[in-house]
Design a protein around this motif. Structure first.
Motif, PDB file in Angstrom:
ATOM      1  N   ASN A  50       0.852  -1.080   0.091  1.00  0.00           N
ATOM      2  CA  ASN A  50      -0.115   0.006   0.071  1.00  0.00           C
ATOM      3  C   ASN A  50       0.803   1.097   0.016  1.00  0.00           C
ATOM      4  O   ASN A  50       0.466   2.147  -0.684  1.00  0.00           O
ATOM      5  CB  ASN A  50      -0.799   0.003   1.406  1.00  0.00           C
ATOM      6  CG  ASN A  50      -1.851  -0.870   1.029  1.00  0.00           C
ATOM      7  OD1 ASN A  50      -2.027  -2.045   0.363  1.00  0.00           O
ATOM      8  ND2 ASN A  50      -2.851  -0.867   2.062  1.00  0.00           N
ATOM      9  N   SER A  51       2.088   1.216   0.969  1.00  0.00           N
ATOM     10  CA  SER A  51       2.832   2.388   0.913  1.00  0.00           C
ATOM     11  C   SER A  51       3.370   2.728  -0.539  1.00  0.00           C
ATOM     12  O   SER A  51       3.681   3.810  -0.812  1.00  0.00           O
ATOM     13  CB  SER A  51       3.903   1.994   1.856  1.00  0.00           C
ATOM     14  OG  SER A  51       3.353   1.854   3.245  1.00  0.00           O
ATOM     15  N   ASP A  52       3.676   1.519  -1.129  1.00  0.00           N
ATOM     16  CA  ASP A  52       4.670   1.616  -2.189  1.00  0.00           C
ATOM     17  C   ASP A  52       3.458   2.468  -3.402  1.00  0.00           C
ATOM     18  O   ASP A  52       3.721   3.505  -4.089  1.00  0.00           O
ATOM     19  CB  ASP A  52       4.939   0.269  -2.956  1.00  0.00           C
ATOM     20  CG  ASP A  52       5.699   0.633  -4.376  1.00  0.00           C
ATOM     21  OD1 ASP A  52       6.669   1.725  -4.334  1.00  0.00           O
ATOM     22  OD2 ASP A  52       5.115  -0.117  -5.241  1.00  0.00           O
ATOM     23  N   ALA A  53       2.287   1.832  -3.444  1.00  0.00           N
ATOM     24  CA  ALA A  53       1.329   2.524  -4.486  1.00  0.00           C
ATOM     25  C   ALA A  53       1.174   3.915  -3.867  1.00  0.00           C
ATOM     26  O   ALA A  53       1.002   4.820  -4.955  1.00  0.00           O
ATOM     27  CB  ALA A  53       0.046   1.777  -4.338  1.00  0.00           C
ATOM     28  N   PHE A  54       1.066   4.267  -2.677  1.00  0.00           N
ATOM     29  CA  PHE A  54       0.374   5.519  -2.354  1.00  0.00           C
ATOM     30  C   PHE A  54       1.883   6.494  -2.797  1.00  0.00           C
ATOM     31  O   PHE A  54       1.790   7.697  -3.239  1.00  0.00           O
ATOM     32  CB  PHE A  54       0.390   5.878  -1.059  1.00  0.00           C
ATOM     33  CG  PHE A  54      -0.564   5.358  -0.084  1.00  0.00           C
ATOM     34  CD1 PHE A  54      -1.880   5.267  -1.120  1.00  0.00           C
ATOM     35  CD2 PHE A  54      -0.776   4.672   0.862  1.00  0.00           C
ATOM     36  CE1 PHE A  54      -3.056   4.747  -0.595  1.00  0.00           C
ATOM     37  CE2 PHE A  54      -1.813   4.066   1.625  1.00  0.00           C
ATOM     38  CZ  PHE A  54      -2.980   4.151   0.807  1.00  0.00           C
ATOM     39  N   SER A  55       3.079   6.162  -2.505  1.00  0.00           N
ATOM     40  CA  SER A  55       4.319   6.865  -2.986  1.00  0.00           C
ATOM     41  C   SER A  55       4.387   7.021  -4.352  1.00  0.00           C
ATOM     42  O   SER A  55       4.650   8.312  -4.678  1.00  0.00           O
ATOM     43  CB  SER A  55       5.427   5.989  -2.261  1.00  0.00           C
ATOM     44  OG  SER A  55       6.585   6.516  -2.697  1.00  0.00           O
ATOM     45  N   SER A  56       4.273   6.283  -5.184  1.00  0.00           N
ATOM     46  CA  SER A  56       4.189   6.301  -6.528  1.00  0.00           C
ATOM     47  C   SER A  56       3.231   7.348  -7.057  1.00  0.00           C
ATOM     48  O   SER A  56       3.485   8.232  -7.727  1.00  0.00           O
ATOM     49  CB  SER A  56       4.304   5.176  -7.198  1.00  0.00           C
ATOM     50  OG  SER A  56       3.192   4.744  -7.619  1.00  0.00           O
ATOM     51  N   GLU A  57       1.957   7.147  -6.549  1.00  0.00           N
ATOM     52  CA  GLU A  57       0.767   8.159  -7.175  1.00  0.00           C
ATOM     53  C   GLU A  57       0.995   9.622  -6.590  1.00  0.00           C
ATOM     54  O   GLU A  57       0.787  10.442  -7.410  1.00  0.00           O
ATOM     55  CB  GLU A  57      -0.621   7.397  -6.698  1.00  0.00           C
ATOM     56  CG  GLU A  57      -0.713   6.150  -7.142  1.00  0.00           C
ATOM     57  CD  GLU A  57      -0.787   6.094  -8.560  1.00  0.00           C
ATOM     58  OE1 GLU A  57      -0.931   7.121  -9.374  1.00  0.00           O
ATOM     59  OE2 GLU A  57      -0.765   5.013  -9.153  1.00  0.00           O
TER      60      GLU A  57
END
Lengths: 68, 224
Positions: free
Chosen positions: B74-81
């Motif tokens: 989840n953190s990775d998805a938030f970070s890239s978006e």
């Protein structure tokens, strides 16, 4: 006759070039308020572009879910 | 970000602030300055793009660190978006700034130190997406791009806040013309500018939260 036409064209051209010296008159008119409007439009267009891209991604996702 | 996805009140706050920004930004009297004329109002639209970009990149780097500590996707998805929407804000900032510069400084691009530094930091963030797109393995992609994210953010700070201030710049706040000092005399500008910054930033987080919901759903679908 041709001479008159050429003279007429040259007169027209000279008038139009004369008008073109002060370019983007509208943009400098009224205290350059049109620049502000153009900036708002640029940013709005950008956000709409972003929304369309998101829309496309959501549609693709819906399609994938249906296929599964 | 998890909190943002669950609560809605701040979206209404964002709408209220941006409505106020456009109405007050165009109608409230502004200081009469030479050359700038009415374009001083661009302050409420161009500058918040950069503030928004920095807040979004900051949130992005926080989530990158969170990913490295926890390994949570989840953190990775938030970070890239967040980085992606931040990059869009930067592009809007540079385009609107170029138009403003055409009428305030005479040229679209006058190689002003801050203009150049902003362009470089956008390119650095563009490389983040090139890097992300070039890695196949999901875990490898997330880890390497999280590390690169930290590097990109720490490079952007000196590029935008330190280097332009060491030379003469056309931007206010650089090379001996203190930030916002010409606007200090007028508190009505501030009364619009600060809400504008908050409003545009919230809009960025709103869009980023929708984008990360889409990418998280996609991930869930692929895992299932």
């Amino acid at each position: 006759m041709l001479r008159y036409i050429i003279v007429a064209i040259l007169v027209l051209l000279s008038q139009s070039t004369h008008a073109q010296v002060e370019m983007a008159d509208n943009f400098r008119g009224e205290g350059k308020i049109y620049v502000v409007i153009a900036v708002i439009l640029i940013i709005m267009a950008g956000f709409f572009y972003l929304l369309f891209k998101l829309d496309k991604r959501a549609k693709q996702l819906e399609k994938e879910i249906e296929e599964k | 970000m998890d909190y943002l996805l669950k609560k809605d009140w701040w979206k209404w706050f964002c709408i209220a602030l941006l409505t106020y920004t456009i109405v007050a930004g165009l109608l409230v009297p502004v200081p009469r300055l030479n050359i700038l004329n009415e374009t001083i109002r661009v302050l409420h639209f161009h500058v918040p793009m950069w503030f928004g970009m920095i807040f979004l990149f900051m949130a992005s780097v926080i989530h990158a660190v969170k990913y490295l500590r926890s390994g949570n996707n989840n953190s990775d998805a938030f970070s890239s978006e967040l980085a992606s929407i931040g990059l869009y804000f930067g592009v809007f900032g540079i385009l609107s700034g170029m138009l403003w510069a055409r009428f305030a400084w005479g040229e679209f691009w006058s190689n002003d130190p801050k203009q150049n530094a902003a362009a470089i930091s956008l390119l650095i963030y563009l490389a983040y997406f090139v890097l992300r797109g070039s890695l196949q393995d999901q875990q490898q992609r997330s880890r390497i791009s999280a590390v690169y994210n930290i590097f990109a953010f720490s490079l952007m700070i000196p590029l935008l806040f330190i280097l332009p201030r060491m030379t003469d710049s056309l931007h206010p706040g650089n090379g001996g013309n203190p930030a916002l000092s010409i606007y200090d005399t007028n508190s009505t500008l501030k009364a619009v500018f600060y809400p504008a910054v908050i409003g545009w930033t919230l809009l960025g987080f709103w869009i980023a939260s929708i984008a990360s919901r889409i990418s998280l759903t996609k991930q869930k679908l692929e895992d299932a």
